[in-house]
Design an enzyme around this catalytic site. Sequence first.
Site, PDB file in Angstrom:
ATOM      1  N   HIS A  64      -1.552  -3.996  23.410  1.00  0.00           N
ATOM      2  CA  HIS A  64      -0.633  -2.980  22.897  1.00  0.00           C
ATOM      3  C   HIS A  64      -1.426  -1.775  22.407  1.00  0.00           C
ATOM      4  O   HIS A  64      -2.651  -1.804  22.322  1.00  0.00           O
ATOM      5  CB  HIS A  64       0.223  -3.537  21.751  1.00  0.00           C
ATOM      6  CG  HIS A  64       1.318  -4.454  22.209  1.00  0.00           C
ATOM      7  ND1 HIS A  64       1.116  -5.789  22.438  1.00  0.00           N
ATOM      8  CD2 HIS A  64       2.634  -4.215  22.484  1.00  0.00           C
ATOM      9  CE1 HIS A  64       2.256  -6.343  22.831  1.00  0.00           C
ATOM     10  NE2 HIS A  64       3.185  -5.410  22.873  1.00  0.00           N
ATOM     11  N   LYS A  70      -0.085  -0.712  16.733  1.00  0.00           N
ATOM     12  CA  LYS A  70       0.639  -1.961  16.515  1.00  0.00           C
ATOM     13  C   LYS A  70      -0.173  -2.851  15.593  1.00  0.00           C
ATOM     14  O   LYS A  70      -1.341  -3.147  15.848  1.00  0.00           O
ATOM     15  CB  LYS A  70       0.909  -2.680  17.840  1.00  0.00           C
ATOM     16  CG  LYS A  70       1.787  -3.920  17.682  1.00  0.00           C
ATOM     17  CD  LYS A  70       2.223  -4.459  19.030  1.00  0.00           C
ATOM     18  CE  LYS A  70       3.105  -5.687  18.884  1.00  0.00           C
ATOM     19  NZ  LYS A  70       4.352  -5.400  18.147  1.00  0.00           N
TER      20      LYS A  70
END
Length: 241
Positions: free
Chosen positions: A149, A153
């Site tokens: 990600h 995140k």
Amino acid sequence: MNSSSPIRILIHGASGRMGQALLRLARENPALQVVAAVSRSGAAIDGVDVPMFASADLARCPSFDVAIDFSLPEGFDAVLAACKMRKAALVSGTTGLSTQQREALAQAAHTIPVLWASNFSLGVVVLEELSRRAAQALTGWDADIIESHHVHKKDAPSGTALTLGAAVAAGRGSAPHYASLRAGDIIGEHSVQFTGPGERIELIHRAGNRDIFARGALSAAAHLAGRPAGNHRLADLIFSD
């Protein structure tokens, strides 16, 4: 509910990236009508022509059939309470819920239809089922989940990785290993890998944009409206027709 009438949607967490995607994509679906958009401040959003409400004024929102919630754990209790009070369905993708909030959601399912998912991509729904089936067939193989990600995140493994891991565990009776990467602006990539002597199987999903999650949530809301009370699964709703 009159099947010829649009499904009335409340979007909770409207100022976030997912909330704005939901508002934009809902306009393209004549079967849906966004009757209220709720954000922490209630401030107007450029290009949005639906009534805006602050989180503190949630009780003042007009009647709705389904609330779609992509907010923060701090705001979850209020939207769940509003749905219970209105006897409306709740579709939520808010992550980081506490044990108490998950218990409250389970209790609410006795009186209203609810659906919580860590990922609303229809491709991930299929990946979850494939992972369970593969794990069931390959019980003696190593199982690993690798997820990537963007750098902002915070949780690792991702909620989607944990959901896939639960599917693997359900199939083979033991949890997989996890590996997480945070780099650049990666929206989301998940690989479920099974490795045996001399061979390897990889099941991979890559998200190209966030609209896929918004479309999945809107589809879930359309399917959930008018359903009986209960704790519904995305896979059951999407693939029941």
